[in-house]
Design an enzyme around this catalytic site. Structure first.
Site, PDB file in Angstrom:
ATOM      1  N   ARG A  22       0.948  -1.291  -0.017  1.00 51.70           N
ATOM      2  CA  ARG A  22       0.026  -0.044  -0.066  1.00 51.70           C
ATOM      3  C   ARG A  22       1.052   1.202   0.052  1.00 51.70           C
ATOM      4  O   ARG A  22       1.880   1.415   0.953  1.00 51.70           O
ATOM      5  CB  ARG A  22      -0.742  -0.029   1.253  1.00 51.70           C
ATOM      6  CG  ARG A  22      -1.894  -1.093   1.176  1.00 51.70           C
ATOM      7  CD  ARG A  22      -3.001  -0.955   2.341  1.00 51.70           C
ATOM      8  NE  ARG A  22      -3.726  -2.076   2.416  1.00 51.70           N
ATOM      9  CZ  ARG A  22      -4.657  -2.328   3.433  1.00 51.70           C
ATOM     10  NH1 ARG A  22      -4.833  -1.500   4.451  1.00 51.70           N
ATOM     11  NH2 ARG A  22      -5.490  -3.291   3.267  1.00 51.70           N
ATOM     12  N   SER A 116      -8.117  -1.197   0.973  1.00 48.33           N
ATOM     13  CA  SER A 116      -8.982  -1.387   1.716  1.00 48.33           C
ATOM     14  C   SER A 116      -9.796  -0.180   2.036  1.00 48.33           C
ATOM     15  O   SER A 116     -10.335   0.431   1.374  1.00 48.33           O
ATOM     16  CB  SER A 116      -8.448  -2.161   3.018  1.00 48.33           C
ATOM     17  OG  SER A 116      -9.422  -2.539   3.821  1.00 48.33           O
ATOM     18  N   HIS A 117      -9.690   0.235   3.226  1.00 47.94           N
ATOM     19  CA  HIS A 117     -10.342   1.322   4.011  1.00 47.94           C
ATOM     20  C   HIS A 117      -9.402   2.537   3.935  1.00 47.94           C
ATOM     21  O   HIS A 117      -9.868   3.687   4.235  1.00 47.94           O
ATOM     22  CB  HIS A 117     -10.643   1.078   5.266  1.00 47.94           C
ATOM     23  CG  HIS A 117      -9.563   0.655   6.201  1.00 47.94           C
ATOM     24  ND1 HIS A 117      -9.128  -0.557   6.258  1.00 47.94           N
ATOM     25  CD2 HIS A 117      -8.806   1.460   7.020  1.00 47.94           C
ATOM     26  CE1 HIS A 117      -7.825  -0.724   6.765  1.00 47.94           C
ATOM     27  NE2 HIS A 117      -7.654   0.584   7.421  1.00 47.94           N
ATOM     28  N   LYS A 129      -2.462  -6.624  -4.016  1.00 49.06           N
ATOM     29  CA  LYS A 129      -2.068  -7.866  -3.236  1.00 49.06           C
ATOM     30  C   LYS A 129      -2.435  -9.030  -4.098  1.00 49.06           C
ATOM     31  O   LYS A 129      -3.194  -9.171  -4.870  1.00 49.06           O
ATOM     32  CB  LYS A 129      -3.186  -7.824  -1.990  1.00 49.06           C
ATOM     33  CG  LYS A 129      -3.261  -8.832  -0.964  1.00 49.06           C
ATOM     34  CD  LYS A 129      -3.846  -8.767   0.030  1.00 49.06           C
ATOM     35  CE  LYS A 129      -5.488  -9.053  -0.099  1.00 49.06           C
ATOM     36  NZ  LYS A 129      -6.351  -9.382   0.722  1.00 49.06           N
ATOM     37  N   ASP A 280     -16.588  -1.998   4.193  1.00 44.62           N
ATOM     38  CA  ASP A 280     -15.438  -0.941   4.009  1.00 44.62           C
ATOM     39  C   ASP A 280     -15.010  -0.948   2.578  1.00 44.62           C
ATOM     40  O   ASP A 280     -15.930  -1.491   1.596  1.00 44.62           O
ATOM     41  CB  ASP A 280     -14.053  -1.440   4.626  1.00 44.62           C
ATOM     42  CG  ASP A 280     -13.696  -2.648   4.121  1.00 44.62           C
ATOM     43  OD1 ASP A 280     -14.410  -3.470   3.729  1.00 44.62           O
ATOM     44  OD2 ASP A 280     -12.332  -2.800   4.027  1.00 44.62           O
ATOM     45  N   ASP A 282     -12.995  -2.184   0.332  1.00 43.94           N
ATOM     46  CA  ASP A 282     -12.844  -3.334  -0.615  1.00 43.94           C
ATOM     47  C   ASP A 282     -13.996  -4.571  -0.206  1.00 43.94           C
ATOM     48  O   ASP A 282     -13.855  -5.825  -0.652  1.00 43.94           O
ATOM     49  CB  ASP A 282     -11.314  -3.803  -0.550  1.00 43.94           C
ATOM     50  CG  ASP A 282     -11.142  -4.224   0.769  1.00 43.94           C
ATOM     51  OD1 ASP A 282     -11.604  -3.795   1.652  1.00 43.94           O
ATOM     52  OD2 ASP A 282     -10.218  -5.464   0.712  1.00 43.94           O
ATOM     53  N   ASP A 284     -14.306  -6.318   2.670  1.00 44.60           N
ATOM     54  CA  ASP A 284     -14.070  -7.525   3.371  1.00 44.60           C
ATOM     55  C   ASP A 284     -14.528  -7.137   4.840  1.00 44.60           C
ATOM     56  O   ASP A 284     -14.490  -7.966   5.878  1.00 44.60           O
ATOM     57  CB  ASP A 284     -12.628  -7.795   3.304  1.00 44.60           C
ATOM     58  CG  ASP A 284     -11.848  -6.868   3.650  1.00 44.60           C
ATOM     59  OD1 ASP A 284     -12.027  -5.735   3.917  1.00 44.60           O
ATOM     60  OD2 ASP A 284     -10.162  -7.431   3.466  1.00 44.60           O
ATOM     61  N   ARG A 285     -14.612  -6.067   5.246  1.00 44.09           N
ATOM     62  CA  ARG A 285     -14.940  -5.724   6.882  1.00 44.09           C
ATOM     63  C   ARG A 285     -16.562  -5.536   7.050  1.00 44.09           C
ATOM     64  O   ARG A 285     -17.370  -5.321   5.941  1.00 44.09           O
ATOM     65  CB  ARG A 285     -14.340  -4.151   7.256  1.00 44.09           C
ATOM     66  CG  ARG A 285     -12.750  -4.511   7.256  1.00 44.09           C
ATOM     67  CD  ARG A 285     -12.275  -3.106   7.645  1.00 44.09           C
ATOM     68  NE  ARG A 285     -10.790  -3.594   7.972  1.00 44.09           N
ATOM     69  CZ  ARG A 285      -9.883  -2.835   8.644  1.00 44.09           C
ATOM     70  NH1 ARG A 285     -10.281  -1.657   9.483  1.00 44.09           N
ATOM     71  NH2 ARG A 285      -8.493  -3.169   8.701  1.00 44.09           N
ATOM     72  N   THR A 347      -2.161 -10.710  14.014  1.00 42.62           N
ATOM     73  CA  THR A 347      -2.783  -9.893  13.055  1.00 42.62           C
ATOM     74  C   THR A 347      -2.517 -10.203  11.515  1.00 42.62           C
ATOM     75  O   THR A 347      -1.573 -10.071  11.150  1.00 42.62           O
ATOM     76  CB  THR A 347      -2.650  -8.158  13.427  1.00 42.62           C
ATOM     77  OG1 THR A 347      -2.928  -8.064  14.837  1.00 42.62           O
ATOM     78  CG2 THR A 347      -3.409  -7.253  12.788  1.00 42.62           C
ATOM     79  N   LYS A 379     -11.740 -12.306   4.724  1.00 47.64           N
ATOM     80  CA  LYS A 379     -12.765 -11.983   5.667  1.00 47.64           C
ATOM     81  C   LYS A 379     -13.675 -11.390   4.578  1.00 47.64           C
ATOM     82  O   LYS A 379     -13.372 -10.853   3.508  1.00 47.64           O
ATOM     83  CB  LYS A 379     -12.190 -10.718   6.503  1.00 47.64           C
ATOM     84  CG  LYS A 379     -11.672  -9.736   6.101  1.00 47.64           C
ATOM     85  CD  LYS A 379     -11.117  -8.917   7.173  1.00 47.64           C
ATOM     86  CE  LYS A 379     -10.365  -7.744   6.534  1.00 47.64           C
ATOM     87  NZ  LYS A 379      -8.823  -7.795   7.101  1.00 47.64           N
TER      88      LYS A 379
END
Ligand code: G1P
Ligand code: ZN
Length: 546
Positions: A22, A116-117, A129, A280, A282, A284-285, A347, A379
């Site tokens: 990122r 992502s976010h 990724k 979020d 992408d 996944d959240r 994590t 996720k």
């Protein structure tokens, strides 16, 4: 069309973090920057036979630079002899959808374009990724190999073909490679229908159940619209902010009570629907909200686990549960009651892959609004929302009832995360080093009512392949199970972000109504005393409290 070999020189710092590479969009826009990283991916994942004849999946969250990156990656894939690329229409595929499509079509792997976010737009972030054939994020030995290649590249290969039309479903070719533009939602929606009781949820909506899903102008909008309104019959207008925008409409598409303030205000007010949810950048959240109650992600994992057999896809029960180390231990209590193992991993979703592949865990979760299962290897935001809909439809209970009853049965794990964003990186490293140096002296130390039972820098040995991940965060565990965890973020793009995680267990239902920050106040104080976080970072307050 011809395949060209372009001379290049390495860029420093192309090291994938918690979830891919990122960087600022402007960094990715430097000539050769994206190309070098993609070349390194292809060299790594091709193996001795290269990528000839293989299928890859490609898509992203629609953020700025997404379309341009897709055209470049397609031309490079063609130059590397890839057989076929499945690409989402408009360049769109949510992270969970990429995982689903890789698995369903037996692809060799896939590339997800997302940060992502993290904020989007020309001044925002971009990310890339690689996911492997099981549909999950590449494990560390692959990301390390990619990084190693980025340091030695002298050239990359690319076709000089013109751009392909990403907006129409259909098949075309670049060199010998087939490009198939697919409906980004179809395979994913099919899978959801197999896992959840769509009839029961349809009946729930038909009976007047009201919901608000906030797509935050990011990638989950089209999925939520098609499934929640289209297939489950929720009234039009249930899904808001459903069009993915290149800058996410200025939203910060990270579903937590701070960034999804509008949704939280609605759920707190007089016109609250029965159920609120958000996802979020992408997809996944997830955030789950009842009336006047934002469910903590750690609780959400525990509650889904305790009630999993209400959903058809989980009727047979769970093989195990896995949670990331900073995630609260609420799920551990459920696992113990169910008589199944609970795994504590570092994590990042990549650490769940082996457990899921080996059939050792069925549900996984992280405190950072990530929940998922063995249906894919990422996720999955909308999956969690549909799971909660299924629980409400099958039990006839509200979110609030499900949460309260859970606490009464298992006790409540008060939980919060304090983020100190974009602090001085050297100061953050010094703080971590000072904490590490203190560890031996912490065990047995008394702080007010709390006595330290155990303090360490978390290390994890993967039970499947024996790989060891070290220095994954400082963990201070008290005699009563309360915990303080400190680690540095691996996804930020500016300075360092310190994450302080706090957890306190309360068995007595009479004390389940305390304000979370108040319940955690003594632990917050101990954390400061031990880390001197505020003084070292020069910050008086965290940037974000969730
Ligand atoms: C953050 C979250 C972590 C999540 C990751 C990717 O990573 O804390 O749980 O897996 O984003 O979504 P961090 O910035 O803390 O390294
Ligand atoms: Zn995400």
């Amino acid at each position: 069309m011809t395949i060209q070999t372009i001379a290049t020189t390495p860029f420093a710092g192309q090291k994938p973090g918690t979830s891919g590479l990122r960087k600022k969009v402007t960094e990715f826009q430097q000539p050769g920057y994206l190309e070098n990283f993609v070349e390194a991916i292809f060299l790594t994942v091709g193996g001795p036979d290269g990528l000839a004849g293989r299928t890859l999946v490609l898509g992203g969250d629609g953020r700025y630079f997404n379309r341009q990156a897709i055209q470049t990656i397609l031309r490079m894939a063609a130059a590397h002899g890839v057989g076929k690329v499945l690409v989402g229409r408009g360049g769109i595929l949510s992270t969970p959808a990429v995982s689903c499509v890789i698995r369903k079509h037996g692809a060799h792997g896939g590339i997800v374009l997302s940060a992502s976010h993290n904020p989007g737009g020309p001044d925002g972030d971009f990310g890339i990724k690689y996911n492997i054939g099981n549909g999950g994020p590449a494990p560390e030995k692959i990301t390390d190999a990619i990084f190693a290649h980025t340091g030695t590249l002298a050239s990359y290969r690319i076709s000089d073909a013109g751009p392909v039309d990403l907006d129409a479903i259909g098949t075309m070719r670049i060199e010998e490679m087939v490009v198939e533009v697919i409906d980004p939602v179809a395979d994913y929606a099919d899978l959801m229908q197999q896992l959840f009781d769509f009839d029961a949820i349809r009946t729930l909506f038909a009976g007047g159940f009201a919901m608000r899903f906030d797509g935050m102008s990011a990638v989950s909008g089209p999925y939520a619209k098609a499934i929640i309104e289209g297939m489950l019959g929720a009234p039009a207008g249930t899904v808001v902010n459903f069009t993915p925008e290149e800058d996410f409409g200025g939203h910060h598409p990270d579903p937590n009570p701070v960034n999804a303030a509008e949704l939280v205000a609605l759920m707190d007010g007089p016109d609250a629907p029965d159920f609120g949810a958000a996802s979020d950048g992408d997809g996944d959240r997830n955030m789950i909200v009842g009336r006047k109650l934002a469910v903590s992600p750690s609780d959400s994992l525990a509650i889904l686990a305790a009630n999993a057999t209400l959903a058809p896809g989980y009727r047979a029960g769970l093989k195990g549960i896995a949670r990331s180390m900073p995630t609260s231990t609420a799920a551990d209590r459920v696992a113990a009651a169910l008589g199944v193992p609970c795994f504590e991993t570092p994590t990042g979703w990549k650490y769940f892959g082996n457990l899921l592949d080996a059939g050792m865990a069925t549900l996984c979760g992280e405190e950072s609004y990530g929940t998922g299962s063995d249906h894919i290897r990422e996720k999955d935001g909308l999956w969690a929302v549909l799971f909660w809909l299924n629980l409400q439809a099958a039990s006839g209970k509200t979110v609030n009832q499900l949460v309260q009853e859970h606490w009464t049965r298992f006790g409540r794990n008060y939980y919060s995360r304090h983020d100190y964003e974009a602090v001085d990186a050297a100061a953050a490293e010094q703080m971590m080093a000072a904490l590490r140096a203190q560890l031996p002296a912490l065990a047995g130390r008394q702080f007010g009512d709390f006595r330290v039972r155990h303090a360490d820098d978390f290390a994890y040995t993967d039970p499947v392949d024996g790989s060891l991940a070290q220095r994954q965060g400082i963990r201070i565990v008290m005699d009563d199970g309360s915990r303080i965890v400190l680690r540095l973020s691996g996804t930020g793009t500016e300075g360092a972000t310190v994450r302080l995680y706090l957890e306190r267990y309360e068995a007595d239902p009479a004390r389940h109504g305390i304000d979370t920050q108040e319940a955690l106040a003594p632990l917050i104080e101990i954390a400061e005393q031990v880390s001197q976080l505020k003084q070292r970072t020069g910050r008086r307050e965290p940037s974000v409290v969730t």
